[in-house]
Design an enzyme around this catalytic site. Structure first.
Site, PDB file in Angstrom:
ATOM      1  N   HIS A 217     -22.021  53.295  70.938  1.00  0.00           N
ATOM      2  CA  HIS A 217     -22.609  52.239  70.107  1.00  0.00           C
ATOM      3  C   HIS A 217     -22.743  50.981  70.955  1.00  0.00           C
ATOM      4  O   HIS A 217     -21.762  50.471  71.488  1.00  0.00           O
ATOM      5  CB  HIS A 217     -21.749  51.959  68.879  1.00  0.00           C
ATOM      6  CG  HIS A 217     -22.332  50.894  67.985  1.00  0.00           C
ATOM      7  ND1 HIS A 217     -23.206  51.178  66.967  1.00  0.00           N
ATOM      8  CD2 HIS A 217     -22.162  49.543  67.988  1.00  0.00           C
ATOM      9  CE1 HIS A 217     -23.547  50.055  66.358  1.00  0.00           C
ATOM     10  NE2 HIS A 217     -22.933  49.045  66.966  1.00  0.00           N
ATOM     11  N   CYS A 218     -23.959  50.483  71.094  1.00  0.00           N
ATOM     12  CA  CYS A 218     -24.230  49.297  71.903  1.00  0.00           C
ATOM     13  C   CYS A 218     -24.227  48.069  70.998  1.00  0.00           C
ATOM     14  O   CYS A 218     -25.078  47.945  70.112  1.00  0.00           O
ATOM     15  CB  CYS A 218     -25.574  49.433  72.621  1.00  0.00           C
ATOM     16  SG  CYS A 218     -26.040  47.970  73.561  1.00  0.00           S
ATOM     17  N   PHE A 219     -23.285  47.173  71.208  1.00  0.00           N
ATOM     18  CA  PHE A 219     -23.190  45.983  70.373  1.00  0.00           C
ATOM     19  C   PHE A 219     -24.299  44.980  70.688  1.00  0.00           C
ATOM     20  O   PHE A 219     -24.675  44.190  69.825  1.00  0.00           O
ATOM     21  CB  PHE A 219     -21.819  45.328  70.547  1.00  0.00           C
ATOM     22  CG  PHE A 219     -20.705  46.111  69.933  1.00  0.00           C
ATOM     23  CD1 PHE A 219     -20.443  46.021  68.572  1.00  0.00           C
ATOM     24  CD2 PHE A 219     -19.914  46.952  70.700  1.00  0.00           C
ATOM     25  CE1 PHE A 219     -19.412  46.738  67.994  1.00  0.00           C
ATOM     26  CE2 PHE A 219     -18.888  47.682  70.130  1.00  0.00           C
ATOM     27  CZ  PHE A 219     -18.633  47.572  68.770  1.00  0.00           C
TER      28      PHE A 219
END
Length: 275
Positions: free
Chosen positions: A122-124
């Site tokens: 998951h890329c913030f």
């Protein structure tokens, strides 16, 4: 979980703010300062060449950033076709299966509330999960962000070198620039705009190195046919030739995606979706 959700909102805003500041500094400060050299012809002046390069890198970075967000994972509420994963999705919806019991190639993200095929992480900074639909765009986003930061770093160093009449021929000059600048700023010998540019130099260096390192690590995983999620969970994948692993992510017409920001073209996943 509340902290992660807050980070999921703050991180994209932070990236967009840094991008806006970089664009303003390049267009209104760095590039105009390059027009002071009268010995070059207008057509091949460093300002025009540098401006064209920066716009090319910025357009690709921002374009792939938008495509990473647009090519979001499957929404649980849209009746997504996940093949064998459809039963898992149904179990998630009625609550009879926990989100952690996904198939090896399918993962449920609590932050996105979506299912990702070939989940990587998951890329913030994009507020989105990276998987089979947007992996190639994410790689291109990291690559062009790193190059844009390097370009801004070089232009910023040239501007500071001319503004402060200093040379960066000695590698230690860049390392000692920040402490010297802080002392000069508080003594009133350095303008606030120049101090801001110096701080941005170190920020561009950090972001550029981080994106370059992450891009190289991601490419190594792609060549091995793995994802970060599979490595973290210890999931064993079937060994395949590295060319097939690259084609699965980048597609056959990979050169098109290298030059302009486009969706995954020619990839196996896109063909499955069209069917």
């Amino acid at each position: 979980m509340l902290v992660l959700r807050l980070l999921n909102v703050v991180a994209p805003a932070y990236f967009l703010c840094i991008s806006l500041v970089t664009f303003v500094l390049q267009i209104f400060l760095f590039i105009p300062s390059m027009f002071r050299d009268p010995s070059t012809t207008p057509l091949f002046s460093p300002a025009l060449l540098h401006g064209a390069l920066f716009l090319f890198l910025s357009a690709n970075a921002l374009g792939n950033y938008v495509l990473v967000i647009q090519s979001s994972p499957e929404d649980l509420g849209t009746g997504s076709n996940l093949g064998e994963g459809a039963e898992v999705v149904a179990d998630w919806l009625d609550g009879s299966r926990s989100p952690g019991s996904a198939l090896p190639s399918t993962h449920f993200c609590r932050l996105c509330a979506r299912v990702t095929q070939r989940h990587d992480h998951h890329c913030f900074f994009t507020g989105n999960c990276i998987g089979s639909r947007n992996m190639r765009n994410f790689i291109m986003f990291c690559l062009y962000t790193s190059l844009a930061c390097l370009d801004s770093l070089v232009a910023g160093m040239a501007y500071i070198s001319a503004a402060l009449s200093m040379s960066f021929a000695n590698p230690l000059a860049f390392l000692t620039l920040l402490p010297h600048s802080i002392s000069q700023f508080f003594s009133g010998a350095l303008l606030s705009s120049e101090m801001f540019v110096i701080l941005m130099l170190y920020l561009w260096l950090g972001i550029g190195l981080a994106c370059a390192g992450f891009c190289c690590h991601q490419m190594l995983l792609i060549l091995r046919g793995q994802t970060r999620y599979q490595v973290r969970k210890g999931i064993v994948v079937r060994a395949r030739p590295w060319k097939e692993n690259l084609q699965e992510v980048f597609g056959k017409r990979w050169l098109l995606g290298l030059l302009i920001p486009v969706l995954n073209v020619g990839s196996d996943y896109r063909r499955q979706k069209e069917k």
